[in-house]
Design a protein around this motif. Structure first.
Motif, PDB file in Angstrom:
ATOM      1  N   LEU A  24      36.975  40.501  42.050  1.00 24.59           N
ATOM      2  CA  LEU A  24      36.881  40.052  43.442  1.00 24.59           C
ATOM      3  C   LEU A  24      35.828  38.952  43.593  1.00 24.59           C
ATOM      4  N   ASP A  25      34.685  39.160  42.934  1.00 20.78           N
ATOM      5  CA  ASP A  25      33.567  38.231  43.127  1.00 20.78           C
ATOM      6  C   ASP A  25      33.868  36.834  42.584  1.00 20.78           C
ATOM      7  N   GLN A  26      34.873  36.740  41.726  1.00 19.33           N
ATOM      8  CA  GLN A  26      35.222  35.425  41.183  1.00 19.33           C
ATOM      9  C   GLN A  26      36.220  34.672  42.058  1.00 19.33           C
ATOM     10  N   LEU A  27      36.764  35.354  43.075  1.00 21.26           N
ATOM     11  CA  LEU A  27      37.806  34.715  43.888  1.00 21.26           C
ATOM     12  C   LEU A  27      37.167  33.833  44.956  1.00 21.26           C
ATOM     13  N   PRO A  28      37.832  32.711  45.282  1.00 20.07           N
ATOM     14  CA  PRO A  28      37.290  31.861  46.327  1.00 20.07           C
ATOM     15  C   PRO A  28      37.249  32.614  47.658  1.00 20.07           C
ATOM     16  N   GLY A  29      36.258  32.334  48.471  1.00 20.40           N
ATOM     17  CA  GLY A  29      36.183  32.936  49.804  1.00 20.40           C
ATOM     18  C   GLY A  29      35.469  34.271  49.812  1.00 20.40           C
ATOM     19  N   ILE A  30      35.066  34.769  48.606  1.00 22.38           N
ATOM     20  CA  ILE A  30      34.377  36.063  48.581  1.00 22.38           C
ATOM     21  C   ILE A  30      32.939  35.873  48.093  1.00 22.38           C
ATOM     22  N   GLU A  31      32.025  36.292  48.958  1.00 24.96           N
ATOM     23  CA  GLU A  31      30.592  36.170  48.657  1.00 24.96           C
ATOM     24  C   GLU A  31      30.187  37.321  47.721  1.00 24.96           C
ATOM     25  N   GLU A  32      30.524  38.526  48.147  1.00 28.61           N
ATOM     26  CA  GLU A  32      30.249  39.703  47.314  1.00 28.61           C
ATOM     27  C   GLU A  32      31.157  40.853  47.763  1.00 28.61           C
ATOM     28  N   SER A  33      31.215  41.862  46.912  1.00 25.16           N
ATOM     29  CA  SER A  33      32.175  42.935  47.203  1.00 25.16           C
ATOM     30  C   SER A  33      31.621  44.294  46.787  1.00 25.16           C
ATOM     31  N   ALA A  34      32.189  45.328  47.374  1.00 23.87           N
ATOM     32  CA  ALA A  34      31.891  46.701  46.942  1.00 23.87           C
ATOM     33  C   ALA A  34      33.205  47.467  46.981  1.00 23.87           C
ATOM     34  N   VAL A  35      33.483  48.182  45.911  1.00 27.62           N
ATOM     35  CA  VAL A  35      34.747  48.923  45.817  1.00 27.62           C
ATOM     36  C   VAL A  35      34.436  50.416  45.816  1.00 27.62           C
ATOM     37  N   ILE A  36      35.155  51.140  46.650  1.00 26.21           N
ATOM     38  CA  ILE A  36      34.908  52.587  46.769  1.00 26.21           C
ATOM     39  C   ILE A  36      36.233  53.352  46.704  1.00 26.21           C
ATOM     40  N   THR A  64      32.749  37.769  53.270  1.00 24.84           N
ATOM     41  CA  THR A  64      33.571  36.571  53.021  1.00 24.84           C
ATOM     42  C   THR A  64      32.839  35.278  53.392  1.00 24.84           C
ATOM     43  N   ARG A  65      33.402  34.178  52.860  1.00 22.09           N
ATOM     44  CA  ARG A  65      32.915  32.839  53.243  1.00 22.09           C
ATOM     45  C   ARG A  65      34.003  32.168  54.086  1.00 22.09           C
ATOM     46  N   ASP A  66      33.743  30.915  54.482  1.00 21.59           N
ATOM     47  CA  ASP A  66      34.691  30.223  55.371  1.00 21.59           C
ATOM     48  C   ASP A  66      36.065  30.044  54.737  1.00 21.59           C
ATOM     49  N   ASP A  67      36.083  29.914  53.413  1.00 18.42           N
ATOM     50  CA  ASP A  67      37.376  29.665  52.767  1.00 18.42           C
ATOM     51  C   ASP A  67      38.102  30.962  52.380  1.00 18.42           C
ATOM     52  N   TRP A  68      37.786  32.055  53.045  1.00 12.43           N
ATOM     53  CA  TRP A  68      38.482  33.349  52.829  1.00 12.43           C
ATOM     54  C   TRP A  68      39.983  33.157  52.983  1.00 12.43           C
ATOM     55  N   PRO A  69      40.763  33.472  51.921  1.00 13.78           N
ATOM     56  CA  PRO A  69      42.192  33.175  51.995  1.00 13.78           C
ATOM     57  C   PRO A  69      43.024  34.270  52.675  1.00 13.78           C
ATOM     58  N   GLY A  70      42.407  35.381  53.022  1.00 13.78           N
ATOM     59  CA  GLY A  70      43.153  36.471  53.665  1.00 13.78           C
ATOM     60  C   GLY A  70      43.450  37.586  52.671  1.00 13.78           C
ATOM     61  N   GLU A  71      43.644  38.783  53.224  1.00 12.08           N
ATOM     62  CA  GLU A  71      43.806  39.981  52.391  1.00 12.08           C
ATOM     63  C   GLU A  71      45.006  39.872  51.437  1.00 12.08           C
ATOM     64  N   ALA A  72      46.135  39.406  51.973  1.00 11.41           N
ATOM     65  CA  ALA A  72      47.359  39.384  51.147  1.00 11.41           C
ATOM     66  C   ALA A  72      47.172  38.489  49.930  1.00 11.41           C
ATOM     67  N   ALA A  73      46.525  37.340  50.131  1.00  7.05           N
ATOM     68  CA  ALA A  73      46.327  36.404  49.016  1.00  7.05           C
ATOM     69  C   ALA A  73      45.401  37.016  47.969  1.00  7.05           C
TER      70      ALA A  73
END
Ligand code: MCA
Ligand code: AMP
Length: 499
Positions: A416-428, A445-454
């Motif tokens: 997740l952290d390598q994808l554009p639009g994601i600043e940081e993540s936590a998985v539970i 997320t950052r401004d270029d968040w591509p949306g959940e589906a993407a």
């Protein structure tokens, strides 16, 4: 002694008896099974496999897959199964780490996996079935069945099964012939395995539960195995009347209960329903008893040690507990710092016994980290009653168990952290009616968040489907403690109803 030799000895007087019954693919006797194993072992030897070599296998479950496992044992090589859901991106790591001599895969994945295997210096890639040249089944047709049964000592490796253990990237748990036999012999005794037993086998055979616990109990009797390709409710219901023992993960029992065709009459003759790999909810245990009059026998184990504790065959099976340590397994509870836990308290379960593995493949430092004075640190939090009964009350390790499959949040966070639009993540892991737990991702997320589906679509290329989050939810910031560590307990509580 080679574990395979013990199975062959057990089959001795039962050559014509049914070893495997595949509802869609006929019946095989012990004579047919062991003839095929001998041929398959000769093909492997011809392909250059020597004792101690790894043979890595990613194939759909089938009788031929069982033959291949036994042939690897017979040849004195080391069986290395891989989950069929793993993507090419995931498989490269295992090939590089284990340096197998041979890869066996399904024909449908041959074109994708052969170059990967070549890149990792795997000498030979075979397909299990299929018409093309290089198919193991075709080569077996031209081989003789007289392959040697290579002498093995107790500590010689029989298998490497990858697990993420308590942290980090997958590690190969090295299991020896002695480990596997000791555990199987104990289970057969405590579960009262008997000559009339018929095992209904619907688990995958790329993990310890389906491959070792289930198959070894049956093959060492020997008992006939009703081998289903997977847990399909219709096939399981159709096969139940011919079986006496079912081993499953809690999802099996949840799904049986959700089906109105499943009733008392249908399993009247069943001797034993065993559950493990994940916690069985007391509600499921109670509902099952209500519906069938049978009390599920819950046991506890892990890849590194096979089975560790079990509810009793004859005594009281208590919901929410995993019963007593196996007769040859010592257990103790320790604080994370190694201090003794007072009686009745909660601590990390540590174990010792002939079932405990030989260490992580080529990782002596990480192996050392997970042992304390010769005791293996399971990473599971447990309490023990005065009579010795164990309850698993949580996990010290950051692990999600979904439908009996282990999922490591860090692996998904890394992607997740390598994808554009994601600043940081936590998985539970959050409660899920069918799988017990399921994966949820929280992302800043950052401004270029591509949306959940993407994001989900991207993850599907990288990760096995069972690891892909059911939902990816945006969050302003991750809760952290004073050390900067993400407080997953807070997230788990807050998002408990997310699914
Ligand atoms: C499949 N899917 C899952 C899981 N299984 N998602 C989360 N958790 C899962 N366990 C996803 C697929 O990727 C797919 O997603 C969709 O669900 C349907 O897939 P399908 O193959 O049809 O699923 P299924 O046949 O219904 O399988 C569910 C299952 C199976 C029967 C619970 O996962 C299973 O047999 N689990 C047992 C695992 C096991 O043997 N564990 C033992 C580990 P999509 O549609 O999005 O692509 S050994 C161990 O733990 C120790 C030693 C011990 O104590 O036993
Ligand atoms: P694996 O690494 O796939 O072998 O999974 C082993 C882990 O599954 C254990 O360390 C436990 O966390 C969990 N587990 C297995 N059986 C049970 C059970 N009956 N109750 C609770 N957790 C279990």
């Amino acid at each position: 002694m080679n574990l395979y030799q013990r199975m062959l000895d057990a089959a001795g007087p039962h050559q014509d008896a049914v070893a495997f019954h595949m509802p869609d693919a006929g019946v095989r006797s012990h004579a047919e099974l062991h003839d095929a194993v001998g041929r398959c072992a000769n093909v492997l030897i011809e392909a250059g496999v020597e004792p101690g070599d790894r043979v890595t296998v990613q194939v759909e479950k089938s009788f031929e897959n069982v033959v291949l496992y036994l042939a690897v044992l017979r040849a004195g090589a080391v069986y290395m199964p891989l989950n069929t859901a793993y993507t090419g991106a995931e498989l490269g790591y295992f090939f590089d780490d284990a340096e197998p001599r041979v890869l066996v895969c399904d024909p449908a994945r041959h074109a994708e996996l052969e170059p990967l295997a070549k890149g990792a210096n795997v000498a030979c890639t075979l397909t299990l079935a299929g018409d093309g040249s290089g198919s193991l089944t075709e080569l077996m047709g031209g081989a003789t069945a007289d392959a040697p049964i290579v002498q093995r000592a107790n500590a010689d490796l029989a298998a490497i099964v990858y697990t993420s253990g308590t942290t980090g990237r997958s590690k190969g748990a090295m299991l020896s012939h002695g480990n596997l036999f000791a555990n199987a012999a104990t289970l057969r005794k405590i579960w009262g395995w008997e000559s009339g037993d018929v095992l209904l086998h619907a688990l995958p055979i790329y993990h310890v539960h389906g491959l070792f616990v289930a198959l070894h109990c049956a093959l060492l009797e020997p008992s006939p195995v009703l081998l289903l390709p997977r847990f399909d409710i219709d096939a399981v219901l159709a096969s139940l009347p011919q079986a006496t023992v079912l081993m499953g993960v809690p999802t099996f029992y949840v799904r049986l209960l959700a089906d109105s065709r499943f009733d008392r009459a249908q399993c009247a003759h069943m001797r034993l329903f065993i559950s493990g790999s994940a916690p069985l909810l007391p509600e499921t245990f109670a509902a099952f008893e209500n519906r069938t009059g049978k009390r599920i026998l819950e046991r506890y184990g892990m890849t590194e040690a096979g089975m560790i504790a079990s509810n009793p065959l004859k005594g009281e099976r208590v919901a929410g507990t995993v019963g007593y340590p196996l007769p040859d397994v010592d257990v103790r509870l320790r604080s994370p710092d190694g201090d003794t836990v007072e009686s009745g308290g909660i601590g990390v379960l540590e174990i010792r016994g002939p079932n405990v593995f030989q260490g992580y493949w080529r990782q002596p430092e990480r192996t050392a980290e997970e042992f304390r004075d010769g005791w293996f640190i399971t990473g599971d939090l447990a309490s023990q009653a005065a009579d010795g009964r164990i309850s698993i009350v949580g996990r010290h390790k950051d692990l999600i168990i979904s439908g009996g499959l282990n999922i490591y949040p860090r692996e998904i966070e890394f992607e997740l952290d390598q994808l554009p639009g994601i600043e940081e993540s936590a998985v539970i892991g959050v409660p899920h009616a069918d799988f017990g737990e399921a994966v949820v991702a929280l992302v800043v997320t950052r401004d270029d968040w591509p949306g959940e589906a993407a994001v989900i679509a991207k993850l599907r290329h990288r990760l096995a489907a069972f690891k892909v989050p059911r939902t990816v939810m945006r969050i302003d910031q991750l809760p952290r403690n004073a050390m900067g560590k993400v407080q997953k307990a807070i997230l788990r509580k807050h998002y408990a109803d997310a699914l």
